[in-house]
Design a protein around this motif. Structure first.
Motif, PDB file in Angstrom:
ATOM      1  N   ALA A  15       0.936  -1.103   0.039  1.00 32.45           N
ATOM      2  CA  ALA A  15       0.046   0.113  -0.269  1.00 32.45           C
ATOM      3  C   ALA A  15       0.866   1.324   0.017  1.00 32.45           C
ATOM      4  N   ILE A  16       0.197   2.258  -0.573  1.00 33.08           N
ATOM      5  CA  ILE A  16       0.958   3.583  -0.352  1.00 33.08           C
ATOM      6  C   ILE A  16      -0.065   4.672   0.078  1.00 33.08           C
ATOM      7  N   ASP A  17       0.265   5.785   0.481  1.00 30.00           N
ATOM      8  CA  ASP A  17      -0.283   6.894   0.940  1.00 30.00           C
ATOM      9  C   ASP A  17      -1.716   6.338   2.021  1.00 30.00           C
ATOM     10  N   LYS A  18      -1.324   5.753   2.939  1.00 33.47           N
ATOM     11  CA  LYS A  18      -2.150   5.159   3.812  1.00 33.47           C
ATOM     12  C   LYS A  18      -3.049   6.240   4.568  1.00 33.47           C
ATOM     13  N   ARG A  19      -4.352   6.148   4.827  1.00 34.77           N
ATOM     14  CA  ARG A  19      -5.012   7.176   5.670  1.00 34.77           C
ATOM     15  C   ARG A  19      -5.643   5.916   6.867  1.00 34.77           C
ATOM     16  N   TYR A  20      -5.456   6.498   8.081  1.00 34.27           N
ATOM     17  CA  TYR A  20      -6.210   5.813   9.083  1.00 34.27           C
ATOM     18  C   TYR A  20      -7.797   6.014   9.075  1.00 34.27           C
TER      19      TYR A  20
END
Length: 203
Positions: A15-20
């Motif tokens: 994954a890239i640019d993961k947001r919680y």
């Protein structure tokens, strides 16, 4: 990790640019979207895969695009839909609360693909199959993703590659016509250019 999501990660990579995903958002969609998807959100967040070719998203952020595309269609009477993912070029993956994975939209060409709901299928199982059956090639357009990534740079979570001029206005699906654009805004604009044409098919 279940076998289907493991196959997805094997195909699409890390994954890239993961947001919680806040617990309040998971609670908001409890009972509307499968528990399996909410478990993925809790474990992996909303993020991009395959260098941004495919994105899992916050459905609430994509409500304007959803309304623009199917707000005046019979689909809104058939089910309550949510955008759960999209490709770098604007393929929207919709999930119906009652019907599951039965509607997808390829926004650049104003075309959709609908299939009949299988009411005997467990929706958590259907969600696992959804991820396990995704492929890079079906999210790409004319093999343009790799050169677009190199020329225009990696997408942020709120961006996509858009054809300018739009395909519906006679634009050509070429690298020269691609620009990095804000995803939701561009999807809403595309919906205003040409009405959605839906083909009944198996997804």
């Amino acid at each position: 990790m279940d076998e289907d999501f493991a196959c997805f990660l094997a195909e699409f990579g890390p994954a890239i640019d993961k947001r919680y995903v806040p617990p309040a958002t998971i609670a908001r969609y409890r009972g509307k979207l499968p528990d399996q998807l909410l478990a993925y959100w809790d474990e992996y967040g909303w993020c991009g895969y395959a260098d941004g070719l495919f994105w899992t998203v916050n459905p609430q952020e994509y409500e304007p695009a959803l309304e623009a595309w199917i707000g005046d269609t019979p689909f809104m009477e058939r089910d309550a839909y949510h955008v759960i993912a999209h490709s770098a070029f604007g393929t929207l993956y919709l999930w119906g609360e009652k019907t599951g994975d039965t509607l997808r939209i390829f926004a650049p060409a104003s075309c959709g693909f609908s299939s009949a709901a299988d009411n005997d299928v467990d929706r958590d199982f259907q969600m696992r199959v959804f991820f396990g059956s995704l492929w890079r090639d079906t999210n790409d357009v004319e093999g343009l993703f790799a050169p677009a990534l190199k020329q225009l740079g990696r997408l942020a979570h709120d961006e996509m590659y858009g054809f300018v001029p739009a395909l519906a206005l006679g634009g050509a699906p070429t690298l020269a016509n691609l620009k990095k654009v804000k995803a939701v805004e561009h999807l809403v604009i595309l919906a205003q250019i040409e009405p959605l044409y839906v083909t009944e098919t198996g997804i």
